[in-house]
Design a protein around this motif. Structure first.
Motif, PDB file in Angstrom:
ATOM      1  N   ASP A  65       0.847  -1.191   0.000  1.00  0.00           N
ATOM      2  CA  ASP A  65       0.000   0.000   0.000  1.00  0.00           C
ATOM      3  C   ASP A  65       0.885   1.245   0.000  1.00  0.00           C
ATOM      4  OD1 ASP A  65      -1.896   1.963   0.257  1.00  0.00           O
ATOM      5  OD2 ASP A  65      -2.402   1.487   2.343  1.00  0.00           O
ATOM      6  N   PRO A  66       0.931   2.006  -1.104  1.00  0.00           N
ATOM      7  CA  PRO A  66       1.817   3.176  -1.158  1.00  0.00           C
ATOM      8  C   PRO A  66       1.516   4.203  -0.080  1.00  0.00           C
ATOM      9  CG  PRO A  66       1.007   2.614  -3.357  1.00  0.00           C
ATOM     10  CD  PRO A  66       0.234   1.782  -2.384  1.00  0.00           C
ATOM     11  N   LEU A  67       0.246   4.459   0.197  1.00  0.00           N
ATOM     12  CA  LEU A  67      -0.118   5.514   1.145  1.00  0.00           C
ATOM     13  C   LEU A  67       0.206   5.160   2.592  1.00  0.00           C
ATOM     14  CD1 LEU A  67      -3.492   6.820  -0.339  1.00  0.00           C
ATOM     15  CD2 LEU A  67      -1.255   7.921  -0.374  1.00  0.00           C
ATOM     16  N   SER A  68       0.473   3.905   2.872  1.00  0.00           N
ATOM     17  CA  SER A  68       0.813   3.516   4.243  1.00  0.00           C
ATOM     18  C   SER A  68       2.301   3.683   4.542  1.00  0.00           C
ATOM     19  CB  SER A  68       0.400   2.064   4.498  1.00  0.00           C
ATOM     20  OG  SER A  68       1.186   1.184   3.718  1.00  0.00           O
ATOM     21  N   ILE A  69       3.086   4.087   3.540  1.00  0.00           N
ATOM     22  CA  ILE A  69       4.521   4.280   3.746  1.00  0.00           C
ATOM     23  C   ILE A  69       4.744   5.641   4.394  1.00  0.00           C
ATOM     24  CG2 ILE A  69       6.783   4.414   2.640  1.00  0.00           C
ATOM     25  CD1 ILE A  69       5.657   2.725   0.361  1.00  0.00           C
ATOM     26  N   PRO A  70       5.368   5.701   5.559  1.00  0.00           N
ATOM     27  CA  PRO A  70       5.576   6.982   6.246  1.00  0.00           C
ATOM     28  C   PRO A  70       6.407   7.947   5.411  1.00  0.00           C
ATOM     29  CG  PRO A  70       6.069   5.125   7.693  1.00  0.00           C
ATOM     30  CD  PRO A  70       5.901   4.567   6.318  1.00  0.00           C
ATOM     31  N   ASN A  71       6.132   9.231   5.587  1.00  0.00           N
ATOM     32  CA  ASN A  71       6.798  10.249   4.781  1.00  0.00           C
ATOM     33  C   ASN A  71       8.308  10.257   4.993  1.00  0.00           C
ATOM     34  OD1 ASN A  71       5.966  12.273   2.819  1.00  0.00           O
ATOM     35  ND2 ASN A  71       6.914  13.763   4.195  1.00  0.00           N
ATOM     36  N   ASP A  72       8.755   9.973   6.221  1.00  0.00           N
ATOM     37  CA  ASP A  72      10.196   9.991   6.466  1.00  0.00           C
ATOM     38  C   ASP A  72      10.903   8.870   5.722  1.00  0.00           C
ATOM     39  OD1 ASP A  72       8.895   8.151   8.120  1.00  0.00           O
ATOM     40  OD2 ASP A  72      10.502   8.180   9.605  1.00  0.00           O
ATOM     41  N   LEU A  73      10.210   7.743   5.500  1.00  0.00           N
ATOM     42  CA  LEU A  73      10.798   6.659   4.717  1.00  0.00           C
ATOM     43  C   LEU A  73      10.723   6.941   3.224  1.00  0.00           C
ATOM     44  CD1 LEU A  73       9.628   3.411   6.566  1.00  0.00           C
ATOM     45  CD2 LEU A  73      11.868   4.510   6.614  1.00  0.00           C
ATOM     46  N   VAL A  74       9.682   7.627   2.799  1.00  0.00           N
ATOM     47  CA  VAL A  74       9.536   7.950   1.378  1.00  0.00           C
ATOM     48  C   VAL A  74      10.757   8.707   0.879  1.00  0.00           C
ATOM     49  CG1 VAL A  74       8.236   9.342  -0.277  1.00  0.00           C
ATOM     50  CG2 VAL A  74       7.018   7.918   1.375  1.00  0.00           C
ATOM     51  N   HIS A  75      11.243   9.649   1.694  1.00  0.00           N
ATOM     52  CA  HIS A  75      12.366  10.495   1.279  1.00  0.00           C
ATOM     53  C   HIS A  75      13.694  10.037   1.886  1.00  0.00           C
ATOM     54  CE1 HIS A  75       9.613  13.243  -0.670  1.00  0.00           C
ATOM     55  NE2 HIS A  75       8.886  13.284   0.437  1.00  0.00           N
ATOM     56  N   ASN A  76      13.714   8.834   2.427  1.00  0.00           N
ATOM     57  CA  ASN A  76      14.950   8.271   2.954  1.00  0.00           C
ATOM     58  C   ASN A  76      15.744   7.664   1.792  1.00  0.00           C
ATOM     59  OD1 ASN A  76      16.928   6.566   4.153  1.00  0.00           O
ATOM     60  ND2 ASN A  76      15.716   6.455   6.028  1.00  0.00           N
ATOM     61  N   SER A  77      16.959   8.143   1.620  1.00  0.00           N
ATOM     62  CA  SER A  77      17.744   7.710   0.460  1.00  0.00           C
ATOM     63  C   SER A  77      18.035   6.212   0.479  1.00  0.00           C
ATOM     64  CB  SER A  77      19.064   8.490   0.397  1.00  0.00           C
ATOM     65  OG  SER A  77      19.855   8.231   1.541  1.00  0.00           O
ATOM     66  N   SER A  78      18.011   5.588   1.650  1.00  0.00           N
ATOM     67  CA  SER A  78      18.280   4.149   1.710  1.00  0.00           C
ATOM     68  C   SER A  78      17.159   3.319   1.079  1.00  0.00           C
ATOM     69  CB  SER A  78      18.486   3.712   3.162  1.00  0.00           C
ATOM     70  OG  SER A  78      17.291   3.856   3.912  1.00  0.00           O
ATOM     71  N   MET A  79      16.002   3.933   0.865  1.00  0.00           N
ATOM     72  CA  MET A  79      14.865   3.234   0.264  1.00  0.00           C
ATOM     73  C   MET A  79      14.963   3.165  -1.259  1.00  0.00           C
ATOM     74  SD  MET A  79      12.534   2.130   2.491  1.00  0.00           S
ATOM     75  CE  MET A  79      13.985   1.458   3.287  1.00  0.00           C
ATOM     76  N   HIS A  80      15.894   3.938  -1.844  1.00  0.00           N
ATOM     77  CA  HIS A  80      15.943   4.049  -3.299  1.00  0.00           C
ATOM     78  C   HIS A  80      17.364   3.783  -3.793  1.00  0.00           C
ATOM     79  CE1 HIS A  80      11.964   5.892  -3.047  1.00  0.00           C
ATOM     80  NE2 HIS A  80      12.452   6.690  -2.120  1.00  0.00           N
ATOM     81  N   PHE A  81      17.453   3.018  -4.879  1.00  0.00           N
ATOM     82  CA  PHE A  81      18.739   2.766  -5.525  1.00  0.00           C
ATOM     83  C   PHE A  81      18.895   3.753  -6.674  1.00  0.00           C
ATOM     84  CE2 PHE A  81      21.476  -0.175  -8.259  1.00  0.00           C
ATOM     85  CZ  PHE A  81      22.635   0.223  -7.620  1.00  0.00           C
ATOM     86  N   THR A  82      19.745   4.752  -6.499  1.00  0.00           N
ATOM     87  CA  THR A  82      19.905   5.820  -7.476  1.00  0.00           C
ATOM     88  C   THR A  82      21.237   5.686  -8.215  1.00  0.00           C
ATOM     89  OG1 THR A  82      20.710   7.205  -5.664  1.00  0.00           O
ATOM     90  CG2 THR A  82      18.408   7.492  -6.319  1.00  0.00           C
ATOM     91  N   PHE A  83      21.326   6.352  -9.360  1.00  0.00           N
ATOM     92  CA  PHE A  83      22.521   6.239 -10.196  1.00  0.00           C
ATOM     93  C   PHE A  83      23.792   6.645  -9.452  1.00  0.00           C
ATOM     94  CE2 PHE A  83      21.423   6.236 -15.028  1.00  0.00           C
ATOM     95  CZ  PHE A  83      20.914   4.962 -14.882  1.00  0.00           C
ATOM     96  N   ASN A  84      23.714   7.637  -8.585  1.00  0.00           N
ATOM     97  CA  ASN A  84      24.931   8.089  -7.915  1.00  0.00           C
ATOM     98  C   ASN A  84      25.503   7.026  -6.963  1.00  0.00           C
ATOM     99  OD1 ASN A  84      22.656   8.613  -6.122  1.00  0.00           O
ATOM    100  ND2 ASN A  84      24.087   9.720  -4.825  1.00  0.00           N
TER     101      ASN A  84
END
Length: 416
Positions: free
Chosen positions: A200-219
């Motif tokens: 459920d996307p809306l159940s993900i807390p905002n602090d985790l949404v913008h936590n860089s560890s949650m995303h694999f980015t090119f850098n």
């Protein structure tokens, strides 16, 4: 005697075999050194088995590059590179580790009706406009003509990769990026609850949404893949579906100001608001905290914010914050050919179209609740107190974003 003779024969054969292995090893090492100074070639769609070495004295650079591309595809891409490939067929000696590595995916959703022709045409027009503007000499901005190889690693931190479905998303703050990041977390299954992926996307807390560890980015590629990082990026850029969402540049600035400076935000107050108050609001000693400042009714005005953006001293101290940095600096649209360009002004239609194109609309849907978009119709009200010369300078600063993404020149704001 027979046993001794056989033993000597085996020793000789073993020595010859080891010498051959050493020759082949050093030959490949030499080829890999050459690879680091040779332009890369695009990888094959399906990783082929390593070709036999029939002519050991001919040039091995193309063969080596193909092997590297095959290696990339094998351990970084699911199946043949398509988002929801079925499990690979058993080859007879498939290891248990390989079976554990494979993650089964949901079946594609089958649509009986195609995407509306006007939506397909809209996307074609947006992509074509980007290509034309990047080739147009009248559209000038820093970094426009550089190659992808020339982009510093630190400037690739907004490109989020989902290897499970073959997706790359360049997020632009203040363009519904929180909800798109939520969808990327769900699709990549990077967040687990009791060992089960969050659905459920809306159940993900905002602090985790913008936590860089949650995303694999090119850098992050350099740390994980070292010298092969740039090549892996190119492979993914070629094979994966790349998308971006943008909005009217002036409305995006208004949204950033409202969110970061009209509401108490300690981080943005200490980093930016205090500077604006000292320089442009005749506040030589602004309050020490955001709560104290807002309790006294003190915060930077919208004209103060624009003064800060136009002040040459601002970027001498640090680059623009991502919430007001130009899109061409965040997502490099002249170096990356995006497959889908969404606009916030048409986000519901575009989101539905994109998820169908990605074939994941049976897995996720774009959240439609909790959105509080700054209305374009209020744009002129915000600029009423801004001097005309400031408006014109601001347009020059963001003109590339207006032209690249097809937003009309705001004549009613920059002309009186």
């Amino acid at each position: 005697m027979g046993t001794s003779r056989m033993f000597r024969i085996f020793v000789v054969l073993g020595s010859v075999f080891m010498i051959l292995l050493i020759i082949i090893y050093w030959d490949d090492v030499g080829a890999s050194h050459l690879y680091l100074h040779t332009p890369v070639s695009p990888g094959p769609k399906i990783p082929p088995p390593p070709p036999p070495r029939q002519q050991p004295h001919t040039s091995r650079t193309p063969s080596f590059l193909s092997d590297i591309d095959a290696f990339v595809n094998q351990f970084l891409e699911p199946g043949t590179g398509e988002p929801t490939d079925p499990a690979p067929a058993d080859s007879g000696n498939q290891s248990e580790k390989a079976e554990e590595r494979y993650i089964p995916r949901r079946e594609w959703k089958i649509h009986l009706s195609p995407v509306a022709a006007e939506l397909r045409e809209r996307q074609e027009q947006r992509r074509r406009l980007l290509q034309e503007m990047c080739a147009n000499d009248s559209v000038v901005f820093p970094g426009k003509n550089r190659s992808f190889d020339d982009i510093p690693n630190k400037e690739l931190d907004h490109l989020i990769v989902d290897d499970r479905h073959g997706i790359i998303y360049c997020y632009v703050p203040k363009v519904a990026c929180s909800n798109w990041k939520r969808l990327m977390i769900v699709l990549s299954e990077s967040l687990l609850r009791d060992g089960v992926p969050q659905r459920d996307p809306l159940s993900i807390p905002n602090d985790l949404v913008h936590n860089s560890s949650m995303h694999f980015t090119f850098n992050k590629f350099w740390k994980r893949y070292g010298k092969f990082a740039k090549h892996l990026m190119k492979v993914k850029l070629k094979k994966y579906t790349k998308f971006i969402f943008v909005r009217d540049p002036f409305v995006r600035l208004i949204s950033a100001y409202r969110n970061k400076f009209e509401l108490p935000n300690e981080n943005f107050y200490l980093r930016f608001a205090q500077v604006m108050l000292r320089r442009y609001a005749n506040q030589p000693t602004p309050p020490a905290s955001a709560d104290e400042a807002f309790g006294m009714g003190i915060h930077p005005s919208f004209p103060n914010f624009l003064q800060y953006l136009l002040d040459p001293q601002t970027e001498k101290e640090m680059p623009f914050n991502e919430h007001w940095r130009q899109v061409y600096r965040l997502c490099h649209p002249c170096q990356i050919q995006y497959d889908f360009v969404g606009h916030l002004e048409t986000v519901e239609e575009d989101a539905e179209h994109l998820l169908r194109q990605l074939k994941v609309d049976n897995v996720v849907e774009f959240p439609t609740s909790g959105r509080n978009f700054t209305a374009t119709t209020l744009e002129s009200d915000w600029f009423n107190t801004v001097p005309l010369e400031t408006r014109k300078e601001l347009y020059k600063l963001y003109e590339p974003d207006f032209r690249l993404f097809g937003y009309d020149k705001p004549d009613s704001i920059i002309n009186e």
